[in-house]
Each structure stands twice: as C-alpha cells, then as structure tokens.
Design a protein around this motif. Structure first.
Motif, PDB file in Angstrom:
ATOM      1  N   ASP A   3      -9.743  19.291   5.389  1.00  0.00           N
ATOM      2  CA  ASP A   3      -9.604  18.382   4.266  1.00  0.00           C
ATOM      3  C   ASP A   3      -8.441  17.438   4.552  1.00  0.00           C
ATOM      4  OD1 ASP A   3     -11.669  19.554   2.923  1.00  0.00           O
ATOM      5  OD2 ASP A   3     -10.451  20.450   1.335  1.00  0.00           O
ATOM      6  N   VAL A   4      -8.569  16.205   4.118  1.00  0.00           N
ATOM      7  CA  VAL A   4      -7.504  15.214   4.270  1.00  0.00           C
ATOM      8  C   VAL A   4      -7.018  14.843   2.877  1.00  0.00           C
ATOM      9  CG1 VAL A   4      -6.919  12.876   5.015  1.00  0.00           C
ATOM     10  CG2 VAL A   4      -8.390  14.324   6.444  1.00  0.00           C
ATOM     11  N   ILE A   5      -5.725  15.048   2.636  1.00  0.00           N
ATOM     12  CA  ILE A   5      -5.164  14.856   1.295  1.00  0.00           C
ATOM     13  C   ILE A   5      -3.996  13.878   1.372  1.00  0.00           C
ATOM     14  CG2 ILE A   5      -4.080  15.988  -0.674  1.00  0.00           C
ATOM     15  CD1 ILE A   5      -5.452  18.598   0.305  1.00  0.00           C
ATOM     16  N   VAL A   6      -4.063  12.841   0.573  1.00  0.00           N
ATOM     17  CA  VAL A   6      -2.978  11.876   0.481  1.00  0.00           C
ATOM     18  C   VAL A   6      -2.042  12.304  -0.647  1.00  0.00           C
ATOM     19  CG1 VAL A   6      -2.349   9.489  -0.067  1.00  0.00           C
ATOM     20  CG2 VAL A   6      -4.327   9.959   1.401  1.00  0.00           C
ATOM     21  N   LEU A   7      -0.762  12.446  -0.339  1.00  0.00           N
ATOM     22  CA  LEU A   7       0.273  12.747  -1.323  1.00  0.00           C
ATOM     23  C   LEU A   7       1.227  11.566  -1.358  1.00  0.00           C
ATOM     24  CD1 LEU A   7       1.127  16.459  -0.389  1.00  0.00           C
ATOM     25  CD2 LEU A   7      -0.408  15.661  -2.185  1.00  0.00           C
ATOM     26  N   SER A   8       1.313  10.884  -2.500  1.00  0.00           N
ATOM     27  CA  SER A   8       2.072   9.636  -2.529  1.00  0.00           C
ATOM     28  C   SER A   8       2.867   9.469  -3.814  1.00  0.00           C
ATOM     29  CB  SER A   8       1.117   8.439  -2.376  1.00  0.00           C
ATOM     30  OG  SER A   8       1.822   7.216  -2.464  1.00  0.00           O
ATOM     31  N   ALA A   9       4.087   8.940  -3.657  1.00  0.00           N
ATOM     32  CA  ALA A   9       4.907   8.597  -4.815  1.00  0.00           C
ATOM     33  C   ALA A   9       4.393   7.335  -5.495  1.00  0.00           C
ATOM     34  CB  ALA A   9       6.358   8.404  -4.386  1.00  0.00           C
ATOM     35  N   THR A  10       3.517   6.603  -4.821  1.00  0.00           N
ATOM     36  CA  THR A  10       2.901   5.420  -5.413  1.00  0.00           C
ATOM     37  C   THR A  10       2.041   5.818  -6.601  1.00  0.00           C
ATOM     38  OG1 THR A  10       2.857   4.277  -3.290  1.00  0.00           O
ATOM     39  CG2 THR A  10       1.310   3.503  -4.943  1.00  0.00           C
TER      40      THR A  10
ATOM     41  N   PRO B 155      -7.474   4.688  -4.916  1.00  0.00           N
ATOM     42  CA  PRO B 155      -8.459   3.830  -4.249  1.00  0.00           C
ATOM     43  C   PRO B 155      -8.199   3.673  -2.755  1.00  0.00           C
ATOM     44  CG  PRO B 155      -7.743   2.831  -6.309  1.00  0.00           C
ATOM     45  CD  PRO B 155      -6.834   3.997  -6.045  1.00  0.00           C
ATOM     46  N   ILE B 156      -6.928   3.633  -2.362  1.00  0.00           N
ATOM     47  CA  ILE B 156      -6.611   3.515  -0.933  1.00  0.00           C
ATOM     48  C   ILE B 156      -7.026   4.793  -0.210  1.00  0.00           C
ATOM     49  CG2 ILE B 156      -4.767   3.259   0.777  1.00  0.00           C
ATOM     50  CD1 ILE B 156      -3.233   1.597  -1.302  1.00  0.00           C
ATOM     51  N   ALA B 157      -6.744   5.943  -0.819  1.00  0.00           N
ATOM     52  CA  ALA B 157      -7.130   7.221  -0.209  1.00  0.00           C
ATOM     53  C   ALA B 157      -8.641   7.284  -0.030  1.00  0.00           C
ATOM     54  CB  ALA B 157      -6.639   8.379  -1.078  1.00  0.00           C
ATOM     55  N   GLU B 158      -9.382   6.857  -1.029  1.00  0.00           N
ATOM     56  CA  GLU B 158     -10.837   6.863  -0.925  1.00  0.00           C
ATOM     57  C   GLU B 158     -11.305   5.894   0.160  1.00  0.00           C
ATOM     58  OE1 GLU B 158     -12.018   5.902  -4.885  1.00  0.00           O
ATOM     59  OE2 GLU B 158     -11.772   7.963  -5.621  1.00  0.00           O
ATOM     60  N   MET B 159     -10.638   4.746   0.284  1.00  0.00           N
ATOM     61  CA  MET B 159     -11.014   3.745   1.271  1.00  0.00           C
ATOM     62  C   MET B 159     -10.870   4.283   2.700  1.00  0.00           C
ATOM     63  SD  MET B 159      -9.409  -0.076   1.911  1.00  0.00           S
ATOM     64  CE  MET B 159      -7.983   0.556   2.805  1.00  0.00           C
ATOM     65  N   VAL B 160      -9.812   5.072   2.943  1.00  0.00           N
ATOM     66  CA  VAL B 160      -9.588   5.580   4.304  1.00  0.00           C
ATOM     67  C   VAL B 160     -10.333   6.887   4.565  1.00  0.00           C
ATOM     68  CG1 VAL B 160      -7.338   4.439   4.456  1.00  0.00           C
ATOM     69  CG2 VAL B 160      -7.455   6.832   3.697  1.00  0.00           C
ATOM     70  N   GLY B 161     -11.083   7.374   3.570  1.00  0.00           N
ATOM     71  CA  GLY B 161     -11.900   8.556   3.777  1.00  0.00           C
ATOM     72  C   GLY B 161     -11.234   9.875   3.475  1.00  0.00           C
ATOM     73  N   ALA B 162     -10.134   9.864   2.703  1.00  0.00           N
ATOM     74  CA  ALA B 162      -9.470  11.115   2.348  1.00  0.00           C
ATOM     75  C   ALA B 162     -10.351  11.946   1.421  1.00  0.00           C
ATOM     76  CB  ALA B 162      -8.126  10.840   1.679  1.00  0.00           C
ATOM     77  N   THR B 163     -10.183  13.257   1.490  1.00  0.00           N
ATOM     78  CA  THR B 163     -10.932  14.159   0.636  1.00  0.00           C
ATOM     79  C   THR B 163     -10.469  14.072  -0.809  1.00  0.00           C
ATOM     80  OG1 THR B 163     -10.970  15.660   2.534  1.00  0.00           O
ATOM     81  CG2 THR B 163     -11.714  16.559   0.435  1.00  0.00           C
ATOM     82  N   MET B 164      -9.168  13.963  -0.991  1.00  0.00           N
ATOM     83  CA  MET B 164      -8.591  13.864  -2.335  1.00  0.00           C
ATOM     84  C   MET B 164      -7.189  13.289  -2.237  1.00  0.00           C
ATOM     85  SD  MET B 164      -7.830  17.916  -3.110  1.00  0.00           S
ATOM     86  CE  MET B 164      -9.308  18.518  -2.294  1.00  0.00           C
TER      87      MET B 164
END
Length: 287
Positions: free
Chosen positions: A129-136, A143-152
């Motif tokens: 799984d690829v998970i983006v964790l961001s203070a943004t 939307p950026i996470a979804e664009m790059v293909g992250a799982t969540m």
C-alpha cells in the motif's frame, strides 16, 4: 476533532486482503513527491479566483523560498501553518475544492518527481500500500495522492462551519502526529511496521522514520541528513520533476535547480512589480 486516522481510499487493492504480512510505504508530500509546496503551487489559481490578494501571494512566495533555502524546522513550519490558517479563514470550502479539481493536473502534474513516481509504482507492483502523510490540507493533499496513484492519504484538516473554514485546525498531520497516524493505520490494516518504508525530506518527520523498519531521507534538510548518515539510512536525491501525462525528458539536475530557483524569485518579482506600479500610478493620480 476529526479522526487523525481517517483516510481517503483509492481503487487500489489493500495488501491487508492478501496473504502474508501487509506492508505500506509512507510518503511525505511536499519536496518528497512534488518539487514544491503544494500550498504554494495553488497560489496562482487562488489568486485568479480572488481568494487571495497579490500581497498575500507575494508573502506566500517569499515564505516558501525562505522555507526551501533554510530547511523545515518546527518553528518555521508552525509559522507557515498559522499564516495559511489565517489566510484561509472564511473561504468557501466548495469553491476551494472546485479550484483544486479544475487546476490539479496543470498545476501539480509537472511538479511530480519522476523518482517518486517510479518508487510509488515499484511499491504497488510489490503489493505494498502507498500512503501519503502530509501536513498540507486535505483539500490539496488527497487529490494529489489520488493523482499519483496512492492507496490512501492522511492530511491536515481545518474546521468547517457553514461551509466555510473557521480558521481553526481540527487535525494537524505534522511531526509526531504522522507517526501516530501510521501506527493507527498499521493497527487497522495489519501492516508490519518493521517491514514498512517511509520517505520524507524533513527532520520534523523523524518520529515517522523511526516508526518503520525502512526509513529513507529524500532531499533531506541538514538536520535529517546528519541523522540519516549517523544511522546509516539511505539518502535519496530526487531532482527530475516530470509530467505524469507526458513523461518528457527533463533537463540536467543543475539546469533544473537553477530553473526552480529562478521561477520562485521571478514569481515574487512579478507580484512585487505589479504592486509597485499600482502604487506609483495611484501616487501620480493623487498628485
């Protein structure tokens, strides 16, 4: 308060449904997946839609340039968080989401590091799984996470009252909170943290890096580079932003670095020039 462990899940299949230990790769967003601050990247669309002034855009550009040059320590990050929270107070949430949706690929797509995109693809091919964790803010990060293909993704969330931002932050996905979010997700999805990976550029994310078995420093600030070298962690250099849609060849690292610097300074100079000409014109009219 919003649940820090809440996340947006894409169509990718979770490794928790497959045999064997589940593994996740946790990615920071700004300066790890994309070669900029995501908030800074959207400043021009927000300016065009009248949500921010030229003065605010100039201040954001200057703050981001100083942030990039000096590194992301806790005090600077907190000042930027407070500045952005104050700036967003009263904004219509639906309008912000619409602006992000309409401009996402034009604004962010060219900023994605080719190296990060390749890593994300590699992890997914390995069944991770690829998970983006961001203070943004979630409105930008998801939307950026979804664009790059992250799982969540898990990102900061601002309080919304009557469809508008109140200026209060419900959940700040920063520092220790990123590590706690990763641990909650591990408990929820059965990830073996000792087998998980983490990628970030900032020393403020040390708790996250220490929570996994495979920490990676990406374009690290000075403090993180020092820790990574001392502990023998891999230090990765990402310097090739490339469109996910076109995958065109990119300039050399030196040319790219110069280009990014010139773009940031040019943006600030342009806004300053416009403001100065407006002041001069008003002065002449008043005389």
């Amino acid at each position: 308060m919003a649940d820090p462990s809440s996340s947006r899940t894409s169509t990718a299949t979770s490794t928790a449904d497959t045999p064997g230990p589940a593994i996740a790769a946790f990615f920071d967003l700004d300066k790890t997946i994309i070669a900029s601050s995501s908030a800074m990247a959207f400043s021009r669309p927000l300016l065009r839609q009248g949500l921010i002034s030229r003065r605010a855009a100039l201040k954001t550009a200057y703050a981001q340039l100083a942030f990039a040059l000096a590194g992301a320590d806790a005090a600077k990050t907190e000042r930027m968080r407070a500045q952005i929270s104050a700036l967003c107070t009263g904004w219509d949430v639906a309008q912000v989401r619409a602006i992000v949706h309409e401009t996402l690929h034009d604004v962010v797509d060219p900023l994605v590091y080719a190296e990060a995109a390749a890593l994300i693809t590699g992890h997914k091919n390995d069944g991770h799984d690829v998970i983006v964790l961001s203070a943004t803010g979630d409105e930008l990060a998801t939307p950026i996470a979804e664009m790059v293909g992250a799982t969540m993704s898990v990102a900061s969330r601002m309080e919304v009252i009557g469809g508008r931002y109140s200026g209060k932050v419900d959940f700040y996905c920063y520092g220790e909170e990123k590590a706690l979010a990763a641990k909650r997700l591990a408990a929820e999805h059965g990830y073996d943290l000792a087998a998980c990976h983490a990628y970030t550029d900032s020393s403020t994310d040390l708790p996250l890096l220490e929570a996994v078995g495979h920490p990676h420093a990406v374009n690290p600030d000075r403090a993180l580079r020092k820790v990574a070298v001392e502990r023998g962690w891999p230090v990765l250099t990402f310097n090739s932003p490339v469109s996910l849609r076109h995958r065109i060849p990119t300039p050399s690292a030196t040319v790219m670095a110069v280009g990014v610097g010139v773009s940031a300074v040019a943006a600030g100079a342009t806004w300053y020039g416009v403001s100065r000409r407006n002041r001069n014109r008003k002065g002449k009219e008043g005389g």
